[in-house]
Design a protein around this motif. Sequence first.
Motif, PDB file in Angstrom:
ATOM      1  N   ARG A   1      84.738 -19.213 -92.655  1.00  0.00           N
ATOM      2  CA  ARG A   1      83.378 -19.760 -92.607  1.00  0.00           C
ATOM      3  C   ARG A   1      83.392 -21.216 -92.132  1.00  0.00           C
ATOM      4  NH1 ARG A   1      82.664 -18.376 -97.874  1.00  0.00           N
ATOM      5  NH2 ARG A   1      82.473 -16.136 -98.032  1.00  0.00           N
ATOM      6  N   ARG A   2      84.362 -22.000 -92.579  1.00  0.00           N
ATOM      7  CA  ARG A   2      84.464 -23.398 -92.184  1.00  0.00           C
ATOM      8  C   ARG A   2      84.751 -23.517 -90.680  1.00  0.00           C
ATOM      9  NH1 ARG A   2      87.967 -26.905 -90.826  1.00  0.00           N
ATOM     10  NH2 ARG A   2      89.753 -25.548 -91.157  1.00  0.00           N
ATOM     11  N   GLN A   3      85.673 -22.700 -90.183  1.00  0.00           N
ATOM     12  CA  GLN A   3      85.994 -22.735 -88.756  1.00  0.00           C
ATOM     13  C   GLN A   3      84.807 -22.287 -87.913  1.00  0.00           C
ATOM     14  OE1 GLN A   3      89.557 -20.411 -88.325  1.00  0.00           O
ATOM     15  NE2 GLN A   3      90.895 -22.088 -88.959  1.00  0.00           N
ATOM     16  N   ASP A   4      84.084 -21.278 -88.393  1.00  0.00           N
ATOM     17  CA  ASP A   4      82.891 -20.835 -87.678  1.00  0.00           C
ATOM     18  C   ASP A   4      81.833 -21.940 -87.653  1.00  0.00           C
ATOM     19  OD1 ASP A   4      84.009 -18.392 -87.127  1.00  0.00           O
ATOM     20  OD2 ASP A   4      82.968 -17.324 -88.740  1.00  0.00           O
ATOM     21  N   ALA A   5      81.692 -22.660 -88.760  1.00  0.00           N
ATOM     22  CA  ALA A   5      80.719 -23.754 -88.818  1.00  0.00           C
ATOM     23  C   ALA A   5      81.122 -24.874 -87.854  1.00  0.00           C
ATOM     24  CB  ALA A   5      80.608 -24.287 -90.238  1.00  0.00           C
ATOM     25  N   GLU A   6      82.417 -25.177 -87.751  1.00  0.00           N
ATOM     26  CA  GLU A   6      82.890 -26.193 -86.803  1.00  0.00           C
ATOM     27  C   GLU A   6      82.592 -25.772 -85.368  1.00  0.00           C
ATOM     28  OE1 GLU A   6      87.008 -27.085 -87.234  1.00  0.00           O
ATOM     29  OE2 GLU A   6      86.773 -27.952 -89.237  1.00  0.00           O
ATOM     30  N   THR A   7      82.872 -24.521 -85.042  1.00  0.00           N
ATOM     31  CA  THR A   7      82.608 -24.010 -83.700  1.00  0.00           C
ATOM     32  C   THR A   7      81.120 -24.064 -83.389  1.00  0.00           C
ATOM     33  OG1 THR A   7      84.515 -22.532 -83.891  1.00  0.00           O
ATOM     34  CG2 THR A   7      82.924 -22.033 -82.158  1.00  0.00           C
ATOM     35  N   GLN A   8      80.308 -23.662 -84.373  1.00  0.00           N
ATOM     36  CA  GLN A   8      78.861 -23.676 -84.183  1.00  0.00           C
ATOM     37  C   GLN A   8      78.359 -25.111 -83.989  1.00  0.00           C
ATOM     38  OE1 GLN A   8      76.708 -21.912 -87.424  1.00  0.00           O
ATOM     39  NE2 GLN A   8      74.893 -21.560 -86.178  1.00  0.00           N
ATOM     40  N   ALA A   9      78.911 -26.056 -84.720  1.00  0.00           N
ATOM     41  CA  ALA A   9      78.513 -27.454 -84.576  1.00  0.00           C
ATOM     42  C   ALA A   9      78.909 -27.987 -83.193  1.00  0.00           C
ATOM     43  CB  ALA A   9      79.151 -28.298 -85.672  1.00  0.00           C
TER      44      ALA A   9
ATOM     45  N   SER B   1      88.524 -28.223 -66.724  1.00  0.00           N
ATOM     46  CA  SER B   1      88.768 -26.793 -66.822  1.00  0.00           C
ATOM     47  C   SER B   1      89.678 -26.406 -67.986  1.00  0.00           C
ATOM     48  CB  SER B   1      89.386 -26.272 -65.523  1.00  0.00           C
ATOM     49  OG  SER B   1      90.675 -26.818 -65.350  1.00  0.00           O
ATOM     50  N   THR B   2      90.165 -27.373 -68.734  1.00  0.00           N
ATOM     51  CA  THR B   2      91.042 -27.039 -69.846  1.00  0.00           C
ATOM     52  C   THR B   2      90.212 -26.789 -71.094  1.00  0.00           C
ATOM     53  OG1 THR B   2      91.310 -29.373 -70.367  1.00  0.00           O
ATOM     54  CG2 THR B   2      92.960 -28.386 -68.932  1.00  0.00           C
ATOM     55  N   VAL B   3      90.292 -25.589 -71.590  1.00  0.00           N
ATOM     56  CA  VAL B   3      89.602 -25.225 -72.816  1.00  0.00           C
ATOM     57  C   VAL B   3      90.669 -24.805 -73.810  1.00  0.00           C
ATOM     58  CG1 VAL B   3      87.966 -23.642 -73.879  1.00  0.00           C
ATOM     59  CG2 VAL B   3      87.574 -24.451 -71.555  1.00  0.00           C
ATOM     60  N   GLU B   4      90.765 -25.544 -74.878  1.00  0.00           N
ATOM     61  CA  GLU B   4      91.767 -25.219 -75.877  1.00  0.00           C
ATOM     62  C   GLU B   4      91.225 -24.136 -76.792  1.00  0.00           C
ATOM     63  OE1 GLU B   4      93.079 -28.684 -77.896  1.00  0.00           O
ATOM     64  OE2 GLU B   4      93.356 -29.794 -76.044  1.00  0.00           O
ATOM     65  N   LYS B   5      91.889 -23.012 -76.777  1.00  0.00           N
ATOM     66  CA  LYS B   5      91.465 -21.893 -77.601  1.00  0.00           C
ATOM     67  C   LYS B   5      92.332 -21.872 -78.851  1.00  0.00           C
ATOM     68  CE  LYS B   5      90.741 -16.949 -77.550  1.00  0.00           C
ATOM     69  NZ  LYS B   5      90.927 -15.693 -76.821  1.00  0.00           N
ATOM     70  N   VAL B   6      91.680 -21.768 -79.982  1.00  0.00           N
ATOM     71  CA  VAL B   6      92.406 -21.724 -81.243  1.00  0.00           C
ATOM     72  C   VAL B   6      93.015 -20.337 -81.371  1.00  0.00           C
ATOM     73  CG1 VAL B   6      92.213 -21.895 -83.735  1.00  0.00           C
ATOM     74  CG2 VAL B   6      90.858 -23.389 -82.286  1.00  0.00           C
ATOM     75  N   TYR B   7      94.311 -20.304 -81.549  1.00  0.00           N
ATOM     76  CA  TYR B   7      95.002 -19.031 -81.672  1.00  0.00           C
ATOM     77  C   TYR B   7      95.035 -18.623 -83.128  1.00  0.00           C
ATOM     78  CZ  TYR B   7      98.658 -15.536 -81.637  1.00  0.00           C
ATOM     79  OH  TYR B   7      99.363 -14.379 -81.796  1.00  0.00           O
TER      80      TYR B   7
END
Length: 115
Positions: A93-101, A49-55
Amino acid sequence: MSFLRAISPLRAYRDLRQFLATRKTYELVFLVLAIVVTWTIMFAIANNSTVEKVYRPNIVYVEQWSANRTDAEIIAQQKIDGPKEKAAAEEVRRQDAETQAAYKRLDDKLKKYGL
């Protein structure tokens, strides 16, 4: 306070032993299985249940400029700010690509299980 005399861990233990002694073997086996399955599911849910959210705070700083700036001053400031804005946009864009991957990997795992 006489009701506290009726509550005793020793009496509760004896009562539980007496109750379990009257049960048949298959009932005790299913009791243990039910407890194990329940605790396994609860542990699995709590463990995953632990989801680390990037702040990433969305802070917008506003600079005050004088109203009588020349075009040369504006262009010079744009040349300074241009690379910073491009670097920030590339980072997003890089962070979005990491999340998408990451989501793609999760989707592939779920498809492997048929979900």
